[in-house]
Design a protein around this motif. Structure first.
Motif, PDB file in Angstrom:
ATOM      1  N   CYS A   1       3.315   4.848   7.170  1.00 35.99           N
ATOM      2  CA  CYS A   1       4.888   5.079   6.827  1.00 35.99           C
ATOM      3  C   CYS A   1       5.041   4.215   5.627  1.00 35.99           C
ATOM      4  O   CYS A   1       4.080   3.799   4.889  1.00 35.99           O
ATOM      5  CB  CYS A   1       5.609   4.207   7.807  1.00 35.99           C
ATOM      6  SG  CYS A   1       5.070   2.554   8.184  1.00 35.99           S
ATOM      7  N   PHE A   2       6.238   4.690   4.987  1.00 39.56           N
ATOM      8  CA  PHE A   2       6.518   3.832   3.518  1.00 39.56           C
ATOM      9  C   PHE A   2       8.021   3.058   3.510  1.00 39.56           C
ATOM     10  O   PHE A   2       8.308   3.037   2.682  1.00 39.56           O
ATOM     11  CB  PHE A   2       6.387   5.075   2.577  1.00 39.56           C
ATOM     12  CG  PHE A   2       7.347   6.402   2.999  1.00 39.56           C
ATOM     13  CD1 PHE A   2       8.650   6.387   2.753  1.00 39.56           C
ATOM     14  CD2 PHE A   2       6.570   7.390   3.533  1.00 39.56           C
ATOM     15  CE1 PHE A   2       9.168   7.531   2.900  1.00 39.56           C
ATOM     16  CE2 PHE A   2       7.283   8.555   3.713  1.00 39.56           C
ATOM     17  CZ  PHE A   2       8.577   8.696   3.500  1.00 39.56           C
TER      18      PHE A   2
ATOM     19  N   ARG B   1       3.286   3.490  -1.969  1.00 41.99           N
ATOM     20  CA  ARG B   1       2.905   3.621  -0.583  1.00 41.99           C
ATOM     21  C   ARG B   1       2.565   5.185  -0.340  1.00 41.99           C
ATOM     22  O   ARG B   1       1.676   5.668   0.223  1.00 41.99           O
ATOM     23  CB  ARG B   1       3.817   3.203   0.366  1.00 41.99           C
ATOM     24  CG  ARG B   1       4.200   1.910   0.279  1.00 41.99           C
ATOM     25  CD  ARG B   1       5.393   1.317   1.018  1.00 41.99           C
ATOM     26  NE  ARG B   1       5.653  -0.124   0.885  1.00 41.99           N
ATOM     27  CZ  ARG B   1       6.992  -0.530   1.387  1.00 41.99           C
ATOM     28  NH1 ARG B   1       8.096   0.061   1.530  1.00 41.99           N
ATOM     29  NH2 ARG B   1       6.951  -1.921   1.024  1.00 41.99           N
TER      30      ARG B   1
ATOM     31  N   GLU C   1       6.865  10.740   8.339  1.00 42.79           N
ATOM     32  CA  GLU C   1       6.204   9.472   8.612  1.00 42.79           C
ATOM     33  C   GLU C   1       5.215   9.995   9.661  1.00 42.79           C
ATOM     34  O   GLU C   1       5.408  10.731  10.599  1.00 42.79           O
ATOM     35  CB  GLU C   1       6.886   8.424   9.236  1.00 42.79           C
ATOM     36  CG  GLU C   1       6.331   7.312   9.648  1.00 42.79           C
ATOM     37  CD  GLU C   1       7.212   5.964   9.905  1.00 42.79           C
ATOM     38  OE1 GLU C   1       7.061   5.291  11.021  1.00 42.79           O
ATOM     39  OE2 GLU C   1       8.181   6.060   9.235  1.00 42.79           O
TER      40      GLU C   1
ATOM     41  N   MET D   1       2.177  -3.171   4.784  1.00 39.14           N
ATOM     42  CA  MET D   1       2.129  -1.679   4.483  1.00 39.14           C
ATOM     43  C   MET D   1       0.655  -1.346   3.999  1.00 39.14           C
ATOM     44  O   MET D   1       0.372  -0.606   3.225  1.00 39.14           O
ATOM     45  CB  MET D   1       3.065  -1.392   3.368  1.00 39.14           C
ATOM     46  CG  MET D   1       4.627  -1.354   4.119  1.00 39.14           C
ATOM     47  SD  MET D   1       4.729   0.084   4.965  1.00 39.14           S
ATOM     48  CE  MET D   1       6.708  -0.233   5.253  1.00 39.14           C
TER      49      MET D   1
ATOM     50  N   ALA E   1      -0.619   2.222   4.159  1.00 36.54           N
ATOM     51  CA  ALA E   1      -0.135   3.030   3.141  1.00 36.54           C
ATOM     52  C   ALA E   1      -0.670   2.825   1.909  1.00 36.54           C
ATOM     53  O   ALA E   1      -0.993   3.904   1.160  1.00 36.54           O
ATOM     54  CB  ALA E   1       1.433   3.113   3.465  1.00 36.54           C
TER      55      ALA E   1
END
Length: 382
Positions: free
Chosen positions: A70-71, A96, A177, A363, A366
């Motif tokens: 995910c970002f 990401r 996503e 994150m 990513a």
């Protein structure tokens, strides 16, 4: 006894094969450390590179995360803009997205079990939901150059009923996503690194890192090791070795259920600006987060479970995700992230020969591959 080098338990062969003429040492065998080493090796095929890892598995979050590709959810990005500039937030989102592309291209989707089921942000507050809805069009325009999709985020009211969720009044879908298998990702990154000639040594604890300009001296639990260059990729543990401003550890609590018959949940889900997150793994539910209800305690590098947060996750699982449904918890664990006042990673030369690549902001899956690539470039350009 003759004067000379300090006596160790290493053989001549071990010293020559492992501990002599090292071009680069990477501290930390998580996604950032492996990606740094791989990127450097691909640009310098004759380089001798060693990764030092103090644990049996990568210590931190790389094998302990939820496996979200995910970002950023809408509410999370809105919140991030309050703590940073909009341009910086968008730059981090772009990093990401590019990081995920590097990871997927390097390992291929089948080897990380990538599934583009979509992501869903859940709301139980009408005011917050309406605020996020009002921002969707603007965000979609801002992200178009990165995602190549006109509607990265869109409203998806029918999903509440189809997923069987309770106490949720609105859903925003992130169509770009996905989810991965973190274990497969790390095993295949380790294989990739090994196949191109990178040495990975586990159970090696680095105590100090001293740059003496001609090289870097590492004091470790197996003695002194020298390298021309060093990358510190220990994320939330970075300040155990380096003094870096604006990074601290953040512990994440996680649980997973036993298999659940006829599970309706499929995809990755975010709640409360991403502080709570869950997904399906086959017909199980993995649920994590809740750090916001005990911030002070969760600023820790101790892998202990937090009873207060685990109880909160149990309640959320029972009342929101699986209402009126029987389930059993199979396993609980904690991982350590690296966070700061903003979520953009820190990639810089700390001294002439030491680079840090830390603060993934939760994150790492990513952004980690791109952070590793940039860290390697920092070493190369010197």
């Amino acid at each position: 006894m003759q004067k000379g080098k300090k006596i160790t338990n290493h053989s001549f062969w071990e010293t020559q094969s492992y501990l002599t003429d090292i071009d680069l040492i990477v501290i930390g065998s998580g996604i950032v450390g492996l990606s740094s080493a791989i990127s450097f090796k691909e640009a310098n095929k004759k380089a001798k590179i060693i990764i030092l890892e103090r644990g049996i598995f990568p210590t931190g979050a790389s094998t302990k995360n939820a496996g979200f590709a995910c970002f950023g959810s809408v509410s999370e990005l809105i919140s991030d803009v309050k703590n940073s500039s909009k341009d910086q937030v968008l730059q981090t989102v772009e990093m990401r997205i590019k990081g995920l592309e590097i990871l997927r291209n390097r390992l291929r989707d089948k080897n990380i079990d990538f599934k583009n089921y979509g992501g869903y942000e859940l709301f139980d507050d009408t005011t917050k939901y309406n605020k996020c809805i009002s921002e969707i069009n603007g965000l979609n325009k801002d992200l178009f150059s990165f995602t190549k999709q006109k509607q990265t985020y869109k409203i998806d009211p029918n999903k509440i009923k189809s997923f069987g969720l309770n106490n949720i009044i609105g859903v925003i879908n992130n169509t770009k996503e996905g989810q991965i298998d973190t274990g497969k990702m790390m095993i295949n990154l380790l294989k990739y690194a090994s196949n191109i000639g990178i040495l990975i040594l586990n159970s090696i604890e680095v105590k100090t890192v001293i740059d003496i300009k001609t090289n870097v001296i590492l004091d470790t639990n197996i003695g002194e090791i020298k390298s021309k260059k060093v990358i510190v990729a220990t994320n939330g543990f970075a300040n155990e070795l380096l003094k870096i401003k604006d990074i601290k550890p953040a512990r994440a609590q996680v649980l997973i259920t036993k298999p659940i018959p006829n599970l309706k949940i499929k995809g990755t889900f975010h709640y409360n600006e991403g502080y709570v997150y869950f997904r399906n793994i086959g017909n199980r539910i993995l649920l994590g987060g809740g750090r916001n209800i005990d911030f002070e305690i969760e600023t820790s590098t101790d892998f202990k479970l937090n009873t207060k947060i685990q109880t909160y996750l149990n309640t959320f699982l029972k009342n929101v995700i699986l209402p009126n449904q029987e389930f059993e918890i199979e396993q609980r664990w904690a991982g350590i992230m690296g966070i700061g006042s903003e979520k953009k990673p820190i990639i810089k030369a700390v001294t002439k020969n030491v680079i840090c690549a830390v603060r993934m902001g939760g994150m790492g899956v990513a952004i980690g591959s791109l952070v590793g690539k940039i860290a390697a470039e920092e070493v190369i350009k010197d």
